[in-house]
Scaffold this motif. Structure first.
Motif, short mmCIF file in Angstrom:
data_model
loop_
_atom_site.label_atom_id
_atom_site.label_comp_id
_atom_site.label_asym_id
_atom_site.label_seq_id
_atom_site.Cartn_x
_atom_site.Cartn_y
_atom_site.Cartn_z
N MET A 186 0.82 -1.21 0.00
CA MET A 186 0.00 0.00 0.00
C MET A 186 0.85 1.26 0.00
O MET A 186 0.47 2.30 -0.54
CB MET A 186 -0.92 0.00 1.24
N LEU A 187 2.04 1.18 0.59
CA LEU A 187 2.97 2.32 0.58
C LEU A 187 3.71 2.44 -0.74
O LEU A 187 4.48 3.39 -0.93
CB LEU A 187 3.97 2.18 1.73
N GLY A 188 3.52 1.44 -1.66
CA GLY A 188 4.21 1.48 -2.95
C GLY A 188 5.62 0.94 -2.88
O GLY A 188 6.36 1.03 -3.88
N ASN A 189 5.98 0.35 -1.78
CA ASN A 189 7.33 -0.21 -1.62
C ASN A 189 7.31 -1.67 -2.09
O ASN A 189 7.27 -2.60 -1.29
CB ASN A 189 7.76 -0.10 -0.15
N VAL A 190 7.31 -1.87 -3.42
CA VAL A 190 7.21 -3.22 -3.98
C VAL A 190 8.44 -4.04 -3.63
O VAL A 190 8.35 -5.23 -3.29
CB VAL A 190 7.01 -3.14 -5.51
N ALA A 191 9.59 -3.41 -3.70
CA ALA A 191 10.83 -4.14 -3.38
C ALA A 191 10.83 -4.57 -1.91
O ALA A 191 11.23 -5.69 -1.57
CB ALA A 191 12.04 -3.28 -3.68
N GLY A 192 10.36 -3.66 -1.04
CA GLY A 192 10.30 -4.02 0.38
C GLY A 192 9.32 -5.15 0.63
O GLY A 192 9.58 -6.06 1.42
N SER A 193 8.17 -5.08 -0.05
CA SER A 193 7.19 -6.15 0.10
C SER A 193 7.75 -7.48 -0.40
O SER A 193 7.56 -8.52 0.24
CB SER A 193 5.92 -5.79 -0.66
N ARG A 194 8.46 -7.45 -1.54
CA ARG A 194 9.07 -8.67 -2.06
C ARG A 194 10.11 -9.22 -1.08
O ARG A 194 10.23 -10.44 -0.89
CB ARG A 194 9.70 -8.39 -3.41
N GLN A 195 10.83 -8.32 -0.45
CA GLN A 195 11.84 -8.77 0.52
C GLN A 195 11.18 -9.45 1.72
O GLN A 195 11.67 -10.47 2.22
CB GLN A 195 12.66 -7.56 0.97
N VAL A 196 10.03 -8.89 2.16
CA VAL A 196 9.31 -9.53 3.27
C VAL A 196 8.81 -10.91 2.85
O VAL A 196 8.91 -11.88 3.61
CB VAL A 196 8.15 -8.62 3.71
N PHE A 197 8.28 -11.01 1.61
CA PHE A 197 7.83 -12.31 1.12
C PHE A 197 8.98 -13.32 1.09
O PHE A 197 8.81 -14.50 1.44
CB PHE A 197 7.23 -12.16 -0.28
N GLU A 198 10.15 -12.89 0.66
CA GLU A 198 11.30 -13.80 0.61
C GLU A 198 11.67 -14.30 2.00
O GLU A 198 11.98 -15.48 2.20
CB GLU A 198 12.50 -13.09 -0.04
N ARG A 199 11.62 -13.36 2.98
CA ARG A 199 11.90 -13.79 4.36
C ARG A 199 10.85 -14.80 4.84
O ARG A 199 11.15 -15.75 5.55
CB ARG A 199 11.92 -12.57 5.27
N TRP A 200 9.63 -14.55 4.41
CA TRP A 200 8.55 -15.45 4.81
C TRP A 200 8.73 -16.83 4.19
O TRP A 200 8.54 -17.86 4.84
CB TRP A 200 7.23 -14.84 4.38
N MET A 201 9.10 -16.90 2.92
CA MET A 201 9.23 -18.18 2.24
C MET A 201 10.34 -19.04 2.83
O MET A 201 10.33 -20.26 2.68
CB MET A 201 9.48 -17.97 0.75
N GLU A 202 11.33 -18.39 3.47
CA GLU A 202 12.39 -19.19 4.09
C GLU A 202 11.86 -20.08 5.20
O GLU A 202 12.49 -21.08 5.56
CB GLU A 202 13.47 -18.26 4.63
N TRP A 203 10.70 -19.72 5.76
CA TRP A 203 10.12 -20.53 6.83
C TRP A 203 9.21 -21.64 6.30
O TRP A 203 8.57 -22.32 7.09
CB TRP A 203 9.30 -19.61 7.77
N GLN A 204 9.17 -21.81 4.99
CA GLN A 204 8.34 -22.86 4.37
C GLN A 204 6.90 -22.81 4.90
O GLN A 204 6.42 -23.76 5.52
CB GLN A 204 8.92 -24.24 4.62
N PRO A 205 6.20 -21.73 4.61
CA PRO A 205 4.83 -21.60 5.14
C PRO A 205 3.85 -22.49 4.40
O PRO A 205 4.22 -23.27 3.52
CB PRO A 205 4.53 -20.12 4.92
N GLU A 206 2.58 -22.33 4.72
CA GLU A 206 1.55 -23.13 4.07
C GLU A 206 1.31 -22.64 2.64
O GLU A 206 1.88 -21.63 2.20
CB GLU A 206 0.26 -23.05 4.88
N GLU A 207 0.47 -23.37 1.95
CA GLU A 207 0.30 -23.13 0.52
C GLU A 207 -0.25 -21.75 0.21
O GLU A 207 0.14 -21.12 -0.77
CB GLU A 207 -0.64 -24.21 -0.06
N GLN A 208 -1.17 -21.25 1.03
CA GLN A 208 -1.79 -19.96 0.75
C GLN A 208 -0.76 -18.85 0.73
O GLN A 208 -0.89 -17.88 -0.03
CB GLN A 208 -2.88 -19.68 1.79
N ALA A 209 0.26 -18.97 1.55
CA ALA A 209 1.31 -17.94 1.57
C ALA A 209 2.05 -17.90 0.23
O ALA A 209 2.34 -16.83 -0.31
CB ALA A 209 2.28 -18.23 2.71
N TRP A 210 2.36 -19.08 -0.31
CA TRP A 210 3.03 -19.12 -1.61
C TRP A 210 2.13 -18.54 -2.70
O TRP A 210 2.59 -17.80 -3.59
CB TRP A 210 3.40 -20.56 -1.96
N HIS A 211 0.85 -18.86 -2.65
CA HIS A 211 -0.07 -18.30 -3.65
C HIS A 211 -0.17 -16.78 -3.51
O HIS A 211 -0.29 -16.06 -4.52
CB HIS A 211 -1.44 -18.94 -3.50
#
Length: 743
Positions: A160-185
């Motif tokens: 929402m703040l327009g920080n796409v790179a920051g949001s992508r970085q948060v997603f990458e940190r999240w994926m390192e924890w191998q979350p459930e399927e909805q997170a990947w989607h």
């Protein structure tokens, strides 16, 4: 003393209710509650409204409220709702620093409370404190990384703040924890919102297949890499792998390798018109799951994709490959889709293949459930023979004959032996024809057939039982192959191991067809040594000698036969011997045979047959001889208890006299005929009790002197009955009697 005083203390008496009758007006609990609601007994009046007019009064109000909140917190620090109310009150006064301090104090008390973190971060975001909010979200996802709500809120705030790179970085940190399927989607949809298809593909690869962890170089690791990314070991660096991720660490761990995720990945590629990539994804999925973990949904999706691409042959191959390897109970949807496809795009042969495949699955399940269900094997083999090749048919036959009955009892083997018979006939007839059409020599099929017969004969427990049909079929097969010595050897072995009447008959019939009469004589001799009570064998042996013209030898065989102490059908043997002598026109010898037979039995049919023989002998005194036989038979049958047989003799005699006799002889035989009377006799049940009476017919012969009084009594009874009937008729019609007397 105190205890004594306490012991003596009197218990107050309970008031006794004198009138226990119910009240005239009854009040229920519902009425009590309704009355309390109407009177509003539990409602408290609202507090009076306060109006603050100066700063001093405001400060005093704040002090009192803060003291109240602090007292509540001090009373019970673990009630997080008190902390949240306190912080929200400070926030309403725009005391952000104080609210932040309260939230921090609350986190020191219970840092695992998700609501507390959410309220804290929402407060910072509502007051546009972005950096503070980021700090709180970082602390939250570091402290509680498995709470997906923190990650969703954090990534949404950055987007929402327009920080796409920051949001992508948060997603990458999240994926390192191998979350459930909805997170990947969510991550994939985030990239697709910004048209980052390559990045989305990279996320799909990581989502479905693997991501890097701490170990490297093991065989499972290399196998997973090879199955999921064939270019992993051929690329110059790990970045060159088709997975699109950096494999800088060692081993690979599957994250979400479910079938539905593979299908989503392939549909993603198909949606963006990367059809080659989509096909590659399906192929990698099939290779990844192999034959041990096959799923019908994967193959249905793969086939529908190829159908959309108009690759009908590929669709057909996919369906057939899956149907051949997935169990029937797990492939219902697969078969349904295959049927629909063939109806839409296939021909008649394709539809028939579907039906055959379905029936094959059914038979496979039946034979798996009960391997000794030989009827199911017969149906299965009939289906395979009509559709499959020779090697497939042989494989099914081998599987069928491997299910040997567990008990060595012939009744359990009767169905099983036909598997071997059908197998041998298939090898000789069907496989021979197919081999000839393929250009192979037929000798190979004959050798296979011989091996089938020999294997079956070795399997049978001949000491307990055998199957003559199998020996005879094997011998007939060898004869068709023009191998007579092997046929004779097989039949000789069968007679030596397990002699049976059917084996002897089959062997003798074979030698008769070959016109080997000496061998037939030897076989008959062995046969009669084995079963001397078999009258049919004696008769056939004598008939053979008769055909060969050796009458004396045939007569000697008959003499040996009737001299046996035990015979299964002696009447047939004697009749055959007598017919033989009649054919040879040896009438004296025939009469002697009849006399010898009458010494053994006085059966009425023998006497009648002798009389008919004398009548047909064609001599001058034939009528006298015939009448003499009937006379002699009648005297012999007087002592017979079976009166029906004696009656049969007299009827045959009367028929003879009616045709050839005189009036005197006819009158004489009529006087010998018995009187038929009805009698009653008492019946008894098996337990000795009375079972009632039954009527039966008895015969009284005039010749029997003991029965003369009975005949007189019977005549008198008949006369008395006739008189009774006449008197009853006269009583019923008296006028008729008058008229008759007048006349």
């Amino acid at each position: 003393m105190a205890s004594t005083a306490a012991g003596k203390q009197r218990i107050p008496k309970v008031a006794k209710v004198k009138n226990k009758a119910p009240a005239e007006v009854q009040i229920t609990a519902e009425q009590l509650l309704r009355e309390a609601k109407e009177r509003e007994l539990e409602l408290l009046p609202p507090p009076p409204q306060q109006k603050i007019t100066d700063v001093e009064e405001l400060n005093d109000y704040k002090l009192r409220k803060r003291k109240t909140f602090e007292d509540n917190i001090r009373k019970n620090r673990t009630v997080i709702s008190n902390w949240i109310k306190y912080a929200q009150w400070e926030e309403s006064l725009k005391e952000i620093q104080r609210a932040r301090s309260i939230y921090e104090r609350a986190l020191d008390v219970d840092y695992r409370n998700v609501t507390l973190w959410l309220k804290y971060a929402e407060m910072e975001m509502k007051n546009r404190q972005v950096n503070h909010a980021r700090n709180i979200w970082d602390r939250a996802i570091t402290t509680l990384p498995r709470v997906n709500q923190f990650w969703y809120k954090y990534t949404y705030m950055e987007e929402m703040l327009g920080n796409v790179a920051g949001s992508r970085q948060v997603f990458e940190r999240w994926m390192e924890w191998q979350p459930e399927e909805q997170a990947w989607h969510s991550y994939i949809n985030f990239e697709l919102r910004y048209k980052e298809v390559d990045r989305a593909r990279s996320i799909y690869e990581r989502y479905i297949l693997f991501r890097a962890v701490s170990r490297r170089g093991t065989k499972p690791w290399r196998a997973a890499v090879s199955a999921c990314c064939p270019a992993a070991f051929t690329a110059p660096s790990w970045e060159g792998c088709g997975a699109g991720v950096s494999l800088t660490r060692a081993a690979l761990v599957l994250v979400h390798p479910e079938v539905k995720n593979w299908i989503k990945y392939a549909r993603f590629e198909e949606k963006h018109s990367y059809f080659a990539h989509a096909r590659k994804v399906y192929e990698r999925a099939v290779e990844f799951f192999g034959e041990e973990h096959m799923d019908e949904h994967l193959y249905v999706a793969f086939a529908k994709f190829e159908e959309n691409q108009k690759e009908f042959e590929r669709v057909r191959v996919i369906y057939k490959y899956a149907l051949d390897r997935i169990p029937k109970q797990d492939a219902q949807n697969l078969f349904k889709n295959y049927t629909i496809f063939e109806k839409k795009f296939g021909d008649r042969r394709g539809i028939e293949d579907i039906i055959v495949s379905k029936r094959r699955f059914q038979y496979e399940e039946e034979v798996k459930a009960n391997p000794h269900n030989y009827d199911a094997w017969f149906d299965y083999l009939r289906l395979v023979e009509s559709d499959a090749g020779a090697e497939t048919v042989r494989e099914v036959y081998e599987r069928a004959i491997a299910n040997v009955p567990p008990l060595q009892e012939k009744r359990h083997w009767k169905r099983y032996i036909y598997l071997w018979i059908n197998y041998a006939l298939y090898e000789e007839l069907e496989a021979k024809a197919s081999a000839g059409s393929r250009g192979f020599p037929c000798r190979t099929d004959a050798e296979r057939t011989r091996q089938v017969y020999q294997a079956c004969l070795e399997l049978l427990p001949h000491k307990k039982f055998t199957f003559a049909k199998m020996w005879l079929l094997y011998a007939q097969f060898e004869i068709r192959q023009k191998n007579l010595p092997l046929a004779r050897r097989a039949l000789g072995t069968s007679i030596g191991k397990c002699p049976k009447n059917k084996l002897f008959k089959g062997y003798i019939e074979l030698e008769l067809q070959l016109r080997e009469f000496d061998r037939c004589r030897k076989l008959y001799e062995k046969f009669l040594e084995f079963a001397p009570e078999n009258c049919t064998s004696w008769i056939k042996f004598a008939e053979l000698e008769t055909i060969l013209g050796d009458i004396d030898r045939a007569r000697a065989i008959y003499e040996l036969a009737i001299g046996q102490p035990r015979l299964d059908m002696p009447e047939v043997l004697w009749k055959s011997y007598i017919d033989f002598e009649i054919e040879q026109e040896e009438y004296e010898k025939t009469r002697n045979l009849y006399r010898r037979l009458l010494q053994r039995t006085q059966h009425v049919k023998v006497w009648i047959s002798l009389a008919q023989f004398e009548l047909s002998a064609g001599q001058d005194e034939r009528l006298q001889r015939c009448r003499q036989v009937y006379e002699e038979a009648n005297k012999a049958m007087r002592s017979c208890e079976e009166k029906e047989e004696r009656l049969m003799l007299l009827e045959a005699w009367r028929a003879f006299e009616e045709e050839f006799g005189t009036a005197a002889t006819k009158d004489r035989i009529d006087k010998l005929m018995p009187e038929k009377i009805k009698k009653r006799r008492k019946l008894q049940a098996e337990d000795g009790s009375d079972a009632g009476w039954e009527e039966y017919y008895d015969y009284i012969f005039p010749e029997d002197t003991a029965n003369q009084p009975n005949l007189k009594l019977l005549a008198m009874a008949k006369l008395w009955k006739k008189q009774q009937q006449e008197s009853e008729a006269a009583a019923m019609d008296p006028d008729k009697d008058i008229d008759e007397s007048q006349t």
